[in-house]
Write an enzyme that holds these catalytic residues in place. Structure first.
Site, mmCIF file in Angstrom:
data_model
loop_
_atom_site.group_PDB
_atom_site.id
_atom_site.type_symbol
_atom_site.label_atom_id
_atom_site.label_comp_id
_atom_site.label_asym_id
_atom_site.label_seq_id
_atom_site.Cartn_x
_atom_site.Cartn_y
_atom_site.Cartn_z
ATOM 1 N N VAL A 68 -25.119 15.757 30.385
ATOM 2 C CA VAL A 68 -24.530 16.458 29.392
ATOM 3 C C VAL A 68 -23.119 16.034 29.511
ATOM 4 O O VAL A 68 -22.457 16.192 30.438
ATOM 5 C CB VAL A 68 -24.623 18.136 29.094
ATOM 6 C CG1 VAL A 68 -23.726 18.564 28.314
ATOM 7 C CG2 VAL A 68 -25.950 18.538 29.106
ATOM 8 N N GLY A 113 -18.239 16.551 31.905
ATOM 9 C CA GLY A 113 -19.575 16.324 32.036
ATOM 10 C C GLY A 113 -20.523 16.925 33.117
ATOM 11 O O GLY A 113 -19.640 17.444 34.073
ATOM 12 N N LYS A 114 -21.819 17.116 33.241
ATOM 13 C CA LYS A 114 -22.597 17.483 34.250
ATOM 14 C C LYS A 114 -23.881 16.856 34.244
ATOM 15 O O LYS A 114 -24.314 16.674 32.885
ATOM 16 C CB LYS A 114 -22.548 19.080 34.241
ATOM 17 C CG LYS A 114 -22.769 19.844 35.772
ATOM 18 C CD LYS A 114 -21.470 19.508 36.334
ATOM 19 C CE LYS A 114 -21.741 20.229 37.865
ATOM 20 N NZ LYS A 114 -20.005 20.581 38.509
ATOM 21 N N GLY A 115 -24.586 16.888 35.328
ATOM 22 C CA GLY A 115 -25.892 16.303 35.294
ATOM 23 C C GLY A 115 -26.808 16.983 36.189
ATOM 24 O O GLY A 115 -26.556 17.594 37.095
ATOM 25 N N ASP A 154 -22.749 17.014 43.538
ATOM 26 C CA ASP A 154 -22.702 18.516 43.564
ATOM 27 C C ASP A 154 -23.933 18.935 44.140
ATOM 28 O O ASP A 154 -24.407 18.416 45.287
ATOM 29 C CB ASP A 154 -23.162 18.830 41.665
ATOM 30 C CG ASP A 154 -22.842 20.114 41.257
ATOM 31 O OD1 ASP A 154 -21.655 20.457 41.183
ATOM 32 O OD2 ASP A 154 -23.729 20.972 41.283
#
Ligand code: NAD
Length: 424
Positions: A68, A113-115, A154
């Site tokens: 995202v 953002g992050k995944g 992460d």
């Protein structure tokens, strides 16, 4: 006697709703109009991929992954990738928006953002994890890059994962591109000071907060939840700086010494025995009670949603430094405000990590690497300035630090969007 735990409010622990509640409050106070509010709130891009991967035993499994990009208004999206069996799109969305606000609070030129990939790393071999990482990277390849979106480690991803992503991306674009991810190994374009950066940032903002209370590190008792990257580094650096770390809480127990724990010795004990408990120079205590010890600083650095409406009124700290992302639910915010706890919100307190990631990206693009002193000095300057910006904003608008941090961030992002205009 069985003590009944008070029930949580409905959806209190949904991270997207927590992020939204704080966003709404900050946007209301800033008077952000409807259209801009929609732009600021909506993730710019949400990518969902279903990736087929060959397992070691010859079977094919399909894993679902997300990336995202919440905002790219101030620069490329920036944020980690997590591997976990319970990853949800809502969680990835919330974390992506937090990254937007975090980068804006410390004023670095990134969006958010992050995944995540839904998988259980505990049952996957290194070779399977490598294949998942490479195929996931290949599927999102068109959307990432040093100028587009720069992932990082992460939960359950690490330097090795970043090396695989960097290599996969580089193979496709046909030249080595170290700046596509941060959190890489030092000899593959990583930055000095990155492993300590988040814990160091927590220490710097706590030192700033002590001044408001006229406290010195030597008379500051600190309780830390989580003894991993963030909590362990914060404990090590803070004890070196003279703070009294009286309690460390882990998932399997807590250790307490009112005179202050010897952190290097506790790390050695943990490495040798696999647990912090049973440490000769401290008493073991109930991990569920340890967070409520009287102290000057409580530093949750383990996971989200540990301070809720069910327990916030039991905290006995003056300063809450949020090392973890989202340790406090939005419902607990008002309880802490009523108790006059000085909260250093996550989007400020743990921003040291993304700040040194930014330094890593800069160094990769320069092809010129800094020594640790330079990294630490620049980190300190950014954290001190950001603390001042947030608290000055809070004092001016008469709001708590969390809302001040959100307002400051929203204002910076909306300013960038206005200057750029709405492209049609
Ligand atoms: P980590 O896995 O290295 O450490 C987390 C530690 O907390 C582990 O030792 C684990 O055993 C412990 N733990 C887990 N659940 C617990 C519980 N209920 N009670 C007590 N201890 C518990 O992870 P990390 O990188 O230190 O990240 C911790 C938090 O900080 C996460 O919320 C993460 O998103 C956030 N964060 C990390 C960074 C970074 O640079 N690593 C940057 C910003 C934010």
């Amino acid at each position: 006697m069985l003590v009944e735990t008070p029930a949580l409010h409905e959806n209190e622990t949904n991270p997207w709703l927590s992020a939204e509640a704080r966003f709404n409050r900050a946007a209301d106070l800033l008077g952000v109009e409807d259209g801009m509010r929609k732009v600021l709130k909506s993730p710019a891009r949400e990518i969902c991929v279903n990736i087929p991967v060959l397992l070691d035993d010859g079977r094919i499994e399909v894993f679902t992954g997300y990336r995202v990009q919440h905002s790219i208004a101030r620069g490329p999206a920036k944020g980690g990738i997590r591997f976990a069996p319970d990853v949800t799109l809502d969680e990835v969305r919330a974390l992506a928006s937090w990254m937007t606000w975090k980068c804006a609070v410390v004023n670095i030129p990134f969006g958010g953002g992050k995944g995540g990939v839904i998988c259980n790393p505990a049952v996957l071999s290194q070779a399977e994890l490598e294949r998942i990482t490479r195929r996931y990277t290949a599927e999102i390849l068109d959307y990432i890059g040093p100028e587009r979106d720069v992932p990082a480690p992460d939960m359950n991803t690490n330097e090795q994962t970043m090396a695989w992503i960097m290599d996969t991306y580089s193979m496709h674009v046909r030249h080595t591109t170290t700046a596509v991810v941060t959190g890489k190994p030092l000899n593959l374009g990583g930055s000095r000071g990155r492993p300590e950066a988040t814990g160091r940032g927590c220490m710097i903002v706590t030192q700033q907060a002590l001044r408001r209370f006229g406290l010195e590190p030597s008379n500051t008792r600190v309780v830390i939840q989580g003894f991993g990257n963030v909590g362990g580094m914060a404990a090590k650096l803070m004890s070196r700086a003279g703070f009294k770390i009286v309690c460390i809480i882990e998932y399997d127990g807590a250790v307490y010494n009112p005179r202050g724990l010897d952190i290097p010795a506790l790390m050695k004990h943990r490495d040798e025995t696999g647990s912090i408990t049973g440490f000769a120079e401290a008493e073991d205590m109930d991990r569920n009670e340890a967070m409520f010890l009287e102290c000057e600083v409580l530093l949750p650095a383990a996971r989200e949603n540990v301070i809720t409406s069910a327990n916030a009124d039991r905290l006995r700290c003056k300063i809450l430094c949020e090392g973890a992302n989202g340790p406090t639910t939005h419902v607990a915010d008002s309880i802490l405000q009523d108790k006059k706890v000085f909260v250093i919100p996550d989007i400020l307190a743990n921003a040291g990590g993304v700040t040194v990631s930014y330094f890593e990206w800069v160094q990769d693009r320069q092809g010129f690497f800094w020594n640790e002193q330079l990294v630490n000095g620049r980190l300190e300057e950014i954290m001190v300035n950001s603390f001042r910006d947030v608290t000055a904003y809070g004092d001016k608008h008469e709001v708590n630090n969390r809302i001040a941090a959100y307002m400051l961030a929203l204002d910076r992002v909306q300013f960038a969007i206005r200057l750029r205009g709405i492209y049609a």
